[in-house]
Scaffold this active site. Sequence first.
Site, short mmCIF file in Angstrom:
data_model
loop_
_atom_site.label_atom_id
_atom_site.label_comp_id
_atom_site.label_asym_id
_atom_site.label_seq_id
_atom_site.Cartn_x
_atom_site.Cartn_y
_atom_site.Cartn_z
N LYS A 151 0.82 -1.02 0.08
CA LYS A 151 0.01 -0.02 -0.07
C LYS A 151 0.96 1.37 0.12
O LYS A 151 1.48 1.65 1.04
CB LYS A 151 -0.81 0.01 1.41
CG LYS A 151 -1.92 1.02 1.07
CD LYS A 151 -1.32 1.89 2.44
CE LYS A 151 -1.80 3.52 2.67
NZ LYS A 151 -1.58 4.17 1.48
N GLU A 165 10.30 17.43 13.68
CA GLU A 165 10.76 16.87 12.37
C GLU A 165 9.89 17.90 11.39
O GLU A 165 8.86 17.91 11.07
CB GLU A 165 10.21 15.42 12.03
CG GLU A 165 10.83 15.01 10.79
CD GLU A 165 10.38 13.66 10.46
OE1 GLU A 165 9.29 13.17 10.88
OE2 GLU A 165 11.11 12.79 10.05
N CYS A 223 13.78 11.06 5.94
CA CYS A 223 13.83 10.74 7.34
C CYS A 223 14.95 10.98 8.09
O CYS A 223 15.15 11.28 9.20
CB CYS A 223 13.34 9.23 7.38
SG CYS A 223 14.16 7.86 6.70
N GLU A 245 9.55 1.97 10.73
CA GLU A 245 10.83 3.13 10.26
C GLU A 245 10.08 4.29 10.52
O GLU A 245 9.23 4.25 9.76
CB GLU A 245 11.06 2.57 9.21
CG GLU A 245 11.83 1.51 8.88
CD GLU A 245 13.20 1.31 9.40
OE1 GLU A 245 13.63 2.23 9.95
OE2 GLU A 245 13.77 0.26 9.40
N GLY A 289 2.56 5.56 13.13
CA GLY A 289 3.18 4.10 13.44
C GLY A 289 2.66 3.65 14.81
O GLY A 289 2.34 2.71 15.15
N GLY A 294 6.78 5.57 7.93
CA GLY A 294 5.99 6.63 8.04
C GLY A 294 6.09 7.56 9.27
O GLY A 294 7.38 7.07 10.02
N SER A 295 5.10 8.41 9.58
CA SER A 295 5.39 9.26 10.67
C SER A 295 5.35 8.34 11.91
O SER A 295 4.57 7.32 12.21
CB SER A 295 4.29 10.49 10.71
OG SER A 295 3.22 9.73 10.71
N THR A 296 5.81 9.05 13.29
CA THR A 296 5.65 8.13 14.33
C THR A 296 4.46 8.24 14.97
O THR A 296 3.92 7.35 15.44
CB THR A 296 6.72 9.08 15.55
OG1 THR A 296 8.11 8.72 14.95
CG2 THR A 296 6.51 8.44 16.84
P1 NAD Z 1 2.36 8.76 7.07
O1 NAD Z 1 2.75 8.21 8.49
O2 NAD Z 1 1.33 10.01 7.04
O3 NAD Z 1 1.87 7.92 6.15
C1 NAD Z 1 2.82 6.63 5.95
C2 NAD Z 1 1.85 5.50 5.17
O4 NAD Z 1 0.92 5.39 6.24
C3 NAD Z 1 0.95 6.07 4.08
O5 NAD Z 1 0.97 4.92 3.06
C4 NAD Z 1 -0.15 6.25 4.52
O6 NAD Z 1 -1.32 6.13 3.59
C5 NAD Z 1 -0.40 5.10 5.79
N1 NAD Z 1 -1.45 5.52 6.75
C6 NAD Z 1 -1.84 6.66 7.22
N2 NAD Z 1 -2.80 6.40 8.08
C7 NAD Z 1 -2.84 5.05 8.13
C8 NAD Z 1 -3.83 4.37 9.15
N3 NAD Z 1 -4.57 4.69 10.07
N4 NAD Z 1 -3.50 2.79 9.21
C9 NAD Z 1 -2.70 2.25 7.99
N5 NAD Z 1 -1.86 3.22 7.38
C10 NAD Z 1 -1.93 4.44 7.46
O7 NAD Z 1 3.91 9.45 6.73
P2 NAD Z 1 4.19 10.24 5.39
O8 NAD Z 1 3.93 11.57 5.52
O9 NAD Z 1 3.77 9.64 4.38
O10 NAD Z 1 5.69 9.98 5.55
C11 NAD Z 1 6.73 11.03 6.22
C12 NAD Z 1 6.97 10.24 7.40
O11 NAD Z 1 7.94 9.08 7.21
C13 NAD Z 1 8.18 11.15 8.22
O12 NAD Z 1 7.94 11.27 9.72
C14 NAD Z 1 9.22 10.45 8.01
O13 NAD Z 1 10.15 10.80 8.88
C15 NAD Z 1 9.03 9.17 7.94
N6 NAD Z 1 10.04 8.36 7.22
C16 NAD Z 1 10.76 7.23 7.88
C17 NAD Z 1 11.90 6.54 7.28
C18 NAD Z 1 12.58 5.69 8.21
O14 NAD Z 1 13.20 4.95 7.45
N7 NAD Z 1 12.70 5.88 9.32
C19 NAD Z 1 11.93 6.81 5.89
C20 NAD Z 1 11.14 7.58 5.29
C21 NAD Z 1 10.23 8.52 5.91
#
Ligand code: NAD
Length: 510
Positions: A206, A413, A315, A281, A264, A259-261
Amino acid sequence: MALDTTETGENLCEFHAVEAHPSRPQRKAIPAGQLLINGKWINAEAGETMDVMDPTTEASITHVQKGSAADTQKAIDAAYTAFEDGPWGRMRHEDRAKILFRMADLMDERAEDFAIREAMDMGMPYTDFRTIIMPHCSGLFRFFAGQAMAHMDGSYRTSYEDNIRILTRREPLGVVGAITPWNFPLALTASKIAPGLAAGNCVIHKPASDTPLTALALAQVALDAGVPEGVYNLITGPGGAVGDALVRSKKVDKIAFTGSTSVGMGLIRNGADTIKHQTMELGGKSPNIIFADANMEAALQAAFWGIFWNKGEVCVAGSRILVEQSIYDEFVEKFSAMAKAAVLGDPLDPKTQLGPIATRAEYDKILKYIESGKQDAKLMAGGGAPKIGGKGLFIEATVFATNSNDIKISREEIFGPVVPVIPFKDEDEAIRLANDTDYGLASGIQTSNLGKALRLADRIKAGTVWLNTWHKYHPNAPFGGYKASGYGREQGAEALENYTQYKTVWANLG
Ligand code: NAD
């Protein structure tokens, strides 16, 4: 100071090899996307679609399906059946590896298409994608194909009974849901799909709603390479519907999330009812510590690319620069001059260093952080949001000078091309400031004293420490976070721990 990474030879991060791609690639028509379920491209049940926007032109590129929980359930059922009844998990490791090697070769053959998609979709400079990201992504498939072949079972004896043998088998988990963000769409997908498939799991990907275009191309690569039906499924759609259905399903054994903390944390809670295996991550606020004894030119390069690569939408961006007091003024002056000279533009232009911010929501959020920075710190460079040819979500490379690690721009961040530069007195203060964050994803130390660098690396609480460099990655180097930056490791042989489980068979030889 102009930043010429092609001529100085000082570019420790090896970014932006402009000469590798002298001609300017062009935008192209991207066909509308469908869902891949059980080896077939189909439309979403409800017939809804989502527009995909180009942040450079602010025009629509194409549309993709808006998958729902019902579509996700179909993909889960397909993956579950493929795992239970299909050949993938039981295949000889060598045969699975052959398919993954074929995927890697097809990715390289289609690199131009992947690079144009990523540039149009998320604003990633084409040149950086071709020279850094693409080899890394196909390299991940080759690396894990090799790991699949080395995926050895074990055999032991007990110390107390000669007729007893212990056989350990390493088995796949089952169905893996890979949920990825918009900032490195292909790389973060490859780092989940490659180990997931290599270990014999069936996957459902996804991608982020804003950046699904390379995910579609990768799913086609899987089909063309001969991945059996149901083993690789792709559902585009909102996180709250598609991602949530994956997280809550009993038939999904593991979620690999980047994704975001905050999102997560929700996934960890929502996966508890089904005892979900999860790897997280998450976000970062990574300190880059620059000592007075560092090579100034090299430290400036590491700091510049550390924060401004992929317009800071990284990230592991070096998003807090900590500089030893005695060189603070000199560093800030030179670093600000570099930021002012940074080339913003179309990511398809080989000269561009910073493309546009990937989405309107992120663009608005970053501009708010810049306003907050102007209240709390001294603006040294950037801060503007120019249009190029009257269009585009561009934000200048922005530098703030501040004494405080406690203001908003030092703690949160920002996920954009904005960085505070903070002075420190000595080693102890540098380490205290470096660790004074909720996050623990990456860090860096720039110094000519390798002994000091290694000693201080021990004291930093982060999953990655770069010494005299930044942004180095390799398929065999484990990657992941401490603290609120998550748990579990991607890449490296260690990643397979998160996609396999051990079975112990006790045999009485009689
Ligand atoms: P996000 O957490 O908003 O979304 C990440 C993914 O989760 C997307 O596909 C989103 O559609 C999905 N999602 C959103 N709500 C959900 C839910 N309730 N249930 C299941 N899935 C859901 O993050 P973003 O804005 O897409 O990305 C930016 C963030 O990702 C930043 O915080 C960045 O630091 C982090 N990031 C971390 C790493 C790492 O390796 N640690 C790498 C890249 C980005």
